[in-house]
Design a protein around this motif. Structure first.
Motif, PDB file in Angstrom:
ATOM      1  N   GLY A  20      36.976  36.721  31.073  1.00  0.00           N
ATOM      2  CA  GLY A  20      36.635  35.637  31.998  1.00  0.00           C
ATOM      3  C   GLY A  20      36.422  34.320  31.280  1.00  0.00           C
ATOM      4  N   TYR A  21      35.744  34.385  30.165  1.00  0.00           N
ATOM      5  CA  TYR A  21      35.490  33.182  29.363  1.00  0.00           C
ATOM      6  C   TYR A  21      36.803  32.610  28.818  1.00  0.00           C
ATOM      7  CZ  TYR A  21      34.139  30.400  25.288  1.00  0.00           C
ATOM      8  OH  TYR A  21      34.011  29.406  24.358  1.00  0.00           O
ATOM      9  N   LEU A  22      37.658  33.471  28.279  1.00  0.00           N
ATOM     10  CA  LEU A  22      38.924  33.026  27.698  1.00  0.00           C
ATOM     11  C   LEU A  22      39.845  32.418  28.756  1.00  0.00           C
ATOM     12  CD1 LEU A  22      39.604  36.012  25.277  1.00  0.00           C
ATOM     13  CD2 LEU A  22      38.850  33.703  24.661  1.00  0.00           C
ATOM     14  N   ILE A  23      39.881  33.030  29.936  1.00  0.00           N
ATOM     15  CA  ILE A  23      40.717  32.501  31.013  1.00  0.00           C
ATOM     16  C   ILE A  23      40.204  31.129  31.441  1.00  0.00           C
ATOM     17  CG2 ILE A  23      41.359  32.835  33.441  1.00  0.00           C
ATOM     18  CD1 ILE A  23      41.360  35.898  32.783  1.00  0.00           C
ATOM     19  N   GLY A  24      38.888  30.992  31.501  1.00  0.00           N
ATOM     20  CA  GLY A  24      38.308  29.698  31.840  1.00  0.00           C
ATOM     21  C   GLY A  24      38.606  28.643  30.803  1.00  0.00           C
ATOM     22  N   LYS A  25      38.528  29.010  29.533  1.00  0.00           N
ATOM     23  CA  LYS A  25      38.778  28.049  28.455  1.00  0.00           C
ATOM     24  C   LYS A  25      40.217  27.550  28.480  1.00  0.00           C
ATOM     25  CE  LYS A  25      36.409  26.919  25.454  1.00  0.00           C
ATOM     26  NZ  LYS A  25      35.543  25.713  25.348  1.00  0.00           N
ATOM     27  N   ARG A  26      41.141  28.407  28.865  1.00  0.00           N
ATOM     28  CA  ARG A  26      42.540  27.987  28.970  1.00  0.00           C
ATOM     29  C   ARG A  26      42.716  26.901  30.030  1.00  0.00           C
ATOM     30  NH1 ARG A  26      47.131  32.352  29.344  1.00  0.00           N
ATOM     31  NH2 ARG A  26      48.267  30.388  29.260  1.00  0.00           N
ATOM     32  N   LYS A  27      41.809  26.895  31.002  1.00  0.00           N
ATOM     33  CA  LYS A  27      41.848  25.887  32.053  1.00  0.00           C
ATOM     34  C   LYS A  27      40.898  24.727  31.762  1.00  0.00           C
ATOM     35  CE  LYS A  27      43.070  29.240  35.653  1.00  0.00           C
ATOM     36  NZ  LYS A  27      44.330  28.608  36.091  1.00  0.00           N
ATOM     37  N   ARG A  46      34.756  32.402  42.107  1.00  0.00           N
ATOM     38  CA  ARG A  46      34.150  31.226  42.730  1.00  0.00           C
ATOM     39  C   ARG A  46      34.655  29.927  42.102  1.00  0.00           C
ATOM     40  NH1 ARG A  46      29.282  34.136  41.467  1.00  0.00           N
ATOM     41  NH2 ARG A  46      28.690  35.480  43.223  1.00  0.00           N
ATOM     42  N   ILE A  47      34.881  29.955  40.804  1.00  0.00           N
ATOM     43  CA  ILE A  47      35.173  28.731  40.076  1.00  0.00           C
ATOM     44  C   ILE A  47      36.669  28.528  39.810  1.00  0.00           C
ATOM     45  CG2 ILE A  47      34.762  27.523  37.881  1.00  0.00           C
ATOM     46  CD1 ILE A  47      32.029  29.081  37.879  1.00  0.00           C
ATOM     47  N   LEU A  48      37.361  29.609  39.473  1.00  0.00           N
ATOM     48  CA  LEU A  48      38.762  29.494  39.058  1.00  0.00           C
ATOM     49  C   LEU A  48      39.759  30.033  40.079  1.00  0.00           C
ATOM     50  CD1 LEU A  48      38.351  30.565  35.317  1.00  0.00           C
ATOM     51  CD2 LEU A  48      38.367  28.256  36.257  1.00  0.00           C
ATOM     52  N   ALA A  52      42.837  34.015  38.775  1.00  0.00           N
ATOM     53  CA  ALA A  52      42.047  34.147  37.549  1.00  0.00           C
ATOM     54  C   ALA A  52      41.082  35.318  37.656  1.00  0.00           C
ATOM     55  CB  ALA A  52      41.277  32.858  37.277  1.00  0.00           C
ATOM     56  N   ALA A  53      40.531  35.519  38.849  1.00  0.00           N
ATOM     57  CA  ALA A  53      39.608  36.638  39.064  1.00  0.00           C
ATOM     58  C   ALA A  53      40.326  37.971  38.908  1.00  0.00           C
ATOM     59  CB  ALA A  53      38.979  36.535  40.448  1.00  0.00           C
TER      60      ALA A  53
END
Length: 206
Positions: A20-27, A46-48, A52-53
Motif C-alpha cells: 500500500g505504501y509503495l503504490i501510494g509513493k508511485r503516485k 479511500r485515498i487512491l 490501487a486498493a
C-alpha cells in the motif's frame, strides 16, 4: 532447523513488503499521512481508489499465502508452518522497511490462513465480506471475522497448531485495531465508502 528458521526469516521479509505504501509513493502520496494512516487496503481505497486498493489487496494477501505454500512444499508442517505464517503477519504489522510501523494485518492474516486451513479460511473471509457489506466498516468486519476464525478452525477439525494460529491472529487483530475500536465507540470510524481527496506531492511543488 536451518531450513525452518530460514523460511521464518524469509516469511517475515516477504510480509514486511509494504504494498500500500509503495503504490501510494508511485503516485506521489504517502498513504500514512492521510485517512486512518494505515497502509492497508481500506485506507488505500479511500485515498487512491479501487484499482490501487485491488493491487494492495492482492499483494498483501499473496505475501501471506506464498511463504506458507513454500513451507508446505518444503514439507514443513505443524508449529513450523504456523511460525512461517505468523512471521509473514508480523512482517506486515511491524515491517523493518518502515521502521516497524505497519498495517493491521487483516489481508495478510487471511492469506496465510488460506495456506494453513483452506475451508475455515474461506468461511472466515466470507464472514468478513458479509459484515463489511452490511456495516460498511472494515474494522467491524475484521474484528468479528477474526473471532469466528478459531471457532471455524476447531469445528472443521483443525489441529492444535491451526487452532492456536487462529487464536493468536485474533489477539493480534484486536491489538492492531485498538484505535479503530476507540473510534467505533465514539462514532468517528471511517466507512469503506468514504473517499479522501489528496493532492500528490509532485503537484504541490509546482
Amino acid at each position: 532447523m536451518i531450513l525452518q528458521l530460514g523460511m521464518v526469516v524469509l516469511a517475515y521479509l516477504s510480509g514486511a513488503i509494504p504494498f500500500g505504501y509503495l503504490i501510494g509513493k508511485r503516485k506521489g502520496i504517502d498513504i500514512r499521512q492521510h485517512g486512518s494512516g494505515n497502509i492497508g487496503t481500506s485506507n488505500v481505497k479511500r485515498i487512491l481508489g479501487k484499482k490501487a486498493a485491488a493491487m494492495t489487496l492482492l499483494g498483501d494477501g499473496l505475501k501471506g499465502l506464498i511463504p506458507v505454500v513454500m513451507a508446505r512444499a518444503l514439507h514443513l508442517d505443524g508449529w513450523w508452518l504456523v511460525a512461517v505464517a505468523l512471521a509473514a503477519i508480523i512482517g506486515h504489522n511491524w515491517p523493518v522497511y518502515l521502521k516497524f510501523k505497519g498495517g493491521k494485518g487483516v489481508t495478510t492474516t487471511y492469506g496465510s490462513f488460506l495456506g494453513i486451513a483452506l475451508l475455515p479460511a474461506l468461511l472466515t473471509i466470507l464472514i468478513w465480506v458479509i459484515v463489511s457489506k452490511t456495516t460498511k466498516k472494515a474494522s467491524i468486519a475484521a474484528l468479528s471475522s477474526s473471532v469466528c476464525a478459531p471457532i471455524l478452525a476447531f469445528t472443521f477439525g483443525g489441529s492444535l497448531p491451526i487452532v492456536a494460529f487462529a487464536l493468536i491472529t485474533m489477539a493480534l487483530m484486536y491489538l492492531r485495531h485498538i484505535e479503530n475500536i476507540k473510534r467505533l465507540l465514539s462514532g468517528k470510524e471511517l466507512t469503506l465508502t468514504e473517499t479522501i481527496k489528496v493532492e500528490p506531492l509532485n503537484n504541490k511543488d509546482r
